[in-house]
Design a protein around this motif. Structure first.
Motif, mmCIF file in Angstrom:
data_model
loop_
_atom_site.group_PDB
_atom_site.id
_atom_site.type_symbol
_atom_site.label_atom_id
_atom_site.label_comp_id
_atom_site.label_asym_id
_atom_site.label_seq_id
_atom_site.Cartn_x
_atom_site.Cartn_y
_atom_site.Cartn_z
ATOM 1 N N LYS A 199 0.861 -1.229 0.121
ATOM 2 C CA LYS A 199 0.066 0.055 0.020
ATOM 3 C C LYS A 199 0.934 1.119 -0.110
ATOM 4 C CE LYS A 199 -3.834 -1.757 2.811
ATOM 5 N NZ LYS A 199 -4.004 -2.149 4.289
ATOM 6 N N HIS A 200 2.183 1.064 0.609
ATOM 7 C CA HIS A 200 2.893 2.258 0.585
ATOM 8 C C HIS A 200 3.837 2.340 -0.284
ATOM 9 C CE1 HIS A 200 1.239 2.842 4.684
ATOM 10 N NE2 HIS A 200 1.295 1.573 4.745
ATOM 11 N N THR A 201 4.472 1.354 -1.098
ATOM 12 C CA THR A 201 5.340 1.539 -2.144
ATOM 13 C C THR A 201 5.527 0.519 -3.270
ATOM 14 O OG1 THR A 201 7.971 1.227 -2.207
ATOM 15 C CG2 THR A 201 7.085 -0.002 -0.565
ATOM 16 N N ASP A 202 5.958 1.077 -4.384
ATOM 17 C CA ASP A 202 6.001 -0.026 -5.501
ATOM 18 C C ASP A 202 7.290 -0.762 -5.765
ATOM 19 O OD1 ASP A 202 3.541 0.896 -6.330
ATOM 20 O OD2 ASP A 202 4.161 2.655 -7.414
ATOM 21 N N ILE A 203 8.239 -0.223 -4.718
ATOM 22 C CA ILE A 203 9.691 -1.012 -4.730
ATOM 23 C C ILE A 203 9.806 -2.316 -4.803
ATOM 24 C CG2 ILE A 203 11.944 -1.229 -3.784
ATOM 25 C CD1 ILE A 203 11.583 1.717 -3.073
ATOM 26 N N PRO A 204 10.306 -3.282 -5.732
ATOM 27 C CA PRO A 204 10.070 -4.743 -5.803
ATOM 28 C C PRO A 204 10.357 -5.445 -4.209
ATOM 29 C CG PRO A 204 11.398 -3.930 -7.602
ATOM 30 C CD PRO A 204 11.244 -2.697 -6.683
ATOM 31 N N ILE A 205 9.704 -6.235 -4.048
ATOM 32 C CA ILE A 205 9.778 -6.914 -2.694
ATOM 33 C C ILE A 205 10.166 -8.418 -3.010
ATOM 34 C CG2 ILE A 205 8.504 -7.727 -0.682
ATOM 35 C CD1 ILE A 205 6.437 -5.413 -0.991
ATOM 36 N N ILE A 206 11.357 -8.578 -2.222
ATOM 37 C CA ILE A 206 11.886 -10.151 -2.179
ATOM 38 C C ILE A 206 11.318 -10.795 -0.742
ATOM 39 C CG2 ILE A 206 13.683 -11.588 -2.099
ATOM 40 C CD1 ILE A 206 15.129 -9.502 -3.597
ATOM 41 N N GLU A 207 10.392 -11.414 -0.823
ATOM 42 C CA GLU A 207 10.025 -12.222 0.453
ATOM 43 C C GLU A 207 11.139 -13.372 0.688
ATOM 44 O OE1 GLU A 207 5.586 -12.626 0.785
ATOM 45 O OE2 GLU A 207 5.900 -13.547 2.898
ATOM 46 N N ASP A 208 11.635 -13.295 1.817
ATOM 47 C CA ASP A 208 12.412 -14.311 2.362
ATOM 48 C C ASP A 208 11.573 -15.372 3.350
ATOM 49 O OD1 ASP A 208 14.101 -16.004 3.570
ATOM 50 O OD2 ASP A 208 15.631 -14.476 3.891
ATOM 51 N N ALA A 209 11.241 -16.366 2.573
ATOM 52 C CA ALA A 209 10.321 -17.303 3.345
ATOM 53 C C ALA A 209 11.051 -18.702 3.594
ATOM 54 C CB ALA A 209 9.074 -17.560 2.586
ATOM 55 N N CYS A 210 12.322 -18.458 3.997
ATOM 56 C CA CYS A 210 13.026 -19.490 4.330
ATOM 57 C C CYS A 210 12.789 -20.480 5.507
ATOM 58 C CB CYS A 210 14.585 -19.121 4.401
ATOM 59 S SG CYS A 210 15.472 -18.620 2.926
ATOM 60 N N GLN A 211 11.974 -19.812 6.187
ATOM 61 C CA GLN A 211 11.468 -20.562 7.472
ATOM 62 C C GLN A 211 10.141 -20.697 7.457
ATOM 63 O OE1 GLN A 211 13.169 -18.040 10.724
ATOM 64 N NE2 GLN A 211 14.990 -18.288 10.363
ATOM 65 N N ALA A 212 9.331 -20.379 6.430
ATOM 66 C CA ALA A 212 8.134 -20.447 6.474
ATOM 67 C C ALA A 212 7.284 -21.140 5.684
ATOM 68 C CB ALA A 212 7.771 -18.928 6.167
ATOM 69 N N LEU A 213 8.142 -22.019 5.030
ATOM 70 C CA LEU A 213 7.251 -23.193 4.166
ATOM 71 C C LEU A 213 5.975 -23.767 5.255
ATOM 72 C CD1 LEU A 213 7.043 -24.711 1.609
ATOM 73 C CD2 LEU A 213 8.650 -26.431 2.638
ATOM 74 N N GLY A 214 4.843 -23.540 4.503
ATOM 75 C CA GLY A 214 3.518 -24.252 5.479
ATOM 76 C C GLY A 214 2.800 -22.944 6.038
ATOM 77 N N SER A 215 3.224 -21.909 6.003
ATOM 78 C CA SER A 215 2.671 -21.012 6.768
ATOM 79 C C SER A 215 1.825 -20.089 5.547
ATOM 80 C CB SER A 215 3.580 -19.717 7.362
ATOM 81 O OG SER A 215 4.153 -20.340 8.566
#
Ligand SMILES: *Cc1c(COP(=O)(O)O)cnc(C)c1O
Length: 357
Positions: free
Chosen positions: A144-160
């Protein structure tokens, strides 16, 4: 655990399936990047509900690959959480970027959106956010606040899951790791998923310097091997069981904690939590006492993550008060599928003497 043994903080769950998978691949004679990698990618994408992705040698390599796709140039800034594995800092540096570490939200282990917005400059080319300890970061809110590309580090989050979708669904890039302490493992290994076809095509053209194709851009040697992929495939088959077993252990811990009037760390927005970690609430003064007590009880209890200011002198701990507070008031106890019921009950029996004076 045997009687003299230590209960480890984390440990992979390896069954005969993984062992048979290795023997099968070895039997093929060639086990660089091939059919097992393709099969694993297909299966993982289906599980995540994502369109496209590439498997890599590690999570850190996937982060570096995402930054190369974004064409990071020397001097470009990449915002990252300060409360994250040091390998993320180094992946940004390896890609030629300048890491800009940001504090957590108050009472949360995830990076603060407000502070991200206050540190965006003309040089900011990417924002890396993490689902720290498996707890979803709210990418839609940041968008909602920015258009800068986002890399989501989900290394610990498989299954969330958040907003009804697997974490990583709302960012330009999603990173997974198959390091030996993660939800599933291939020894090492990583994955980069894309919400944008153009980014996928660019990544595909540079991630494997051995692909035999002509390229004007620099290419990297980030491709996963079939040996890793075969192990991960077997682990993927067991992921539903892993998630169920983690939830079972968490529920047991929850009831036991409740009996002594305590409660684990709970996160804001989250549809399904993968139960990657179980965080004990503690008071600052007690940290070392509790760690020592646990050691004498032969249970490995840990501070879950060492913030980046512990490794980089140019960062000042005073600028990261929320992270330091979280670090000081939470310890992580053993939680993994291969933990036996005997070990779980042993840990629970020690709750009172560990946590209460
Ligand atoms: C493990 C991890 C990484 C690095 O992954 P590797 O596969 O070890 O390179 C990056 N970020 C987070 C949050 C991690 O947990």
């Amino acid at each position: 655990m045997n009687i003299s043994g230590f209960i480890e903080h984390s440990k992979p769950d390896i069954s005969s399936l993984e062992k048979e998978a290795i023997i099968e691949v070895m039997g093929k004679g060639i086990f660089t990047t091939g059919q097992y990698v393709r099969k694993m990618e297909k299966k993982l994408l289906k599980y995540l509900g994502f369109e496209s992705g590439i498997s890599t040698l590690s999570g850190s390599a996937a982060i570096q690959l995402a930054l190369h796709v974004l064409d990071i140039k020397p001097g470009d800034e990449v915002i990252i959480p300060v409360y994250i594995c040091d390998s993320v800092w180094h992946a940004v540096r390896a890609a030629g970027g300048i890491p800009v570490p940001i504090d957590c939200d108050n009472n949360s282990c995830n990076i603060s959106i407000e502070l991200i917005m206050s540190r965006i400059s003309k040089k900011t080319r990417a924002i890396l956010v993490a689902d720290t300890m498996g707890y979803p970061f709210d990418v839609l809110e940041l968008k909602k606040h920015t258009d800068i590309p986002i890399i989501e580090d989900a290394c610990q989050a498989l299954g969330s899951y958040i907003y009804g979708k697997h974490v990583g669904s709302f960012a330009e890039f999603c990173v997974l790791s198959f390091n030996s302490t993660k939800m599933i493992t291939g020894g090492t290994g990583g994955f980069l998923a894309f919400s944008n076809k153009k980014n996928y095509i660019k990544a595909k053209s540079i991630y494997n310097a051995n692909d035999g194709k002509i390229s004007k851009s620099v290419k990297y040697s980030f491709a996963m091997t079939d040996l890793q992929a075969a192990i991960i495939l077997a682990q993927l088959d067991r992921l539903d069981y892993f998630l169920k077993r983690r939830l079972e252990i968490t529920s047991k811990y929850d009831s036991a904690l409740q009996e002594i009037g305590l409660e684990r760390y709970k996160h804001g927005k989250c549809d399904i939590y993968n139960n990657y970690r179980y965080l004990f609430p503690i008071h600052t003064q007690n940290v070392q006492t509790i760690l020592d007590r646990a050691k004498s009880m032969r249970i490995k209890i840990k501070r879950p993550i060492e913030p980046l200011y512990k490794f980089h002198k140019e960062l000042n701990e005073k600028d990261y008060a929320n992270t330091q507070k979280f670090y000081d008031t939470h310890l992580s106890i053993p939680l993994y599928p291969s933990l036996t019921n005997y070990e779980v009950d042993f840990i629970i029996k020690k709750f009172n003497s560990l946590l209460v004076e």
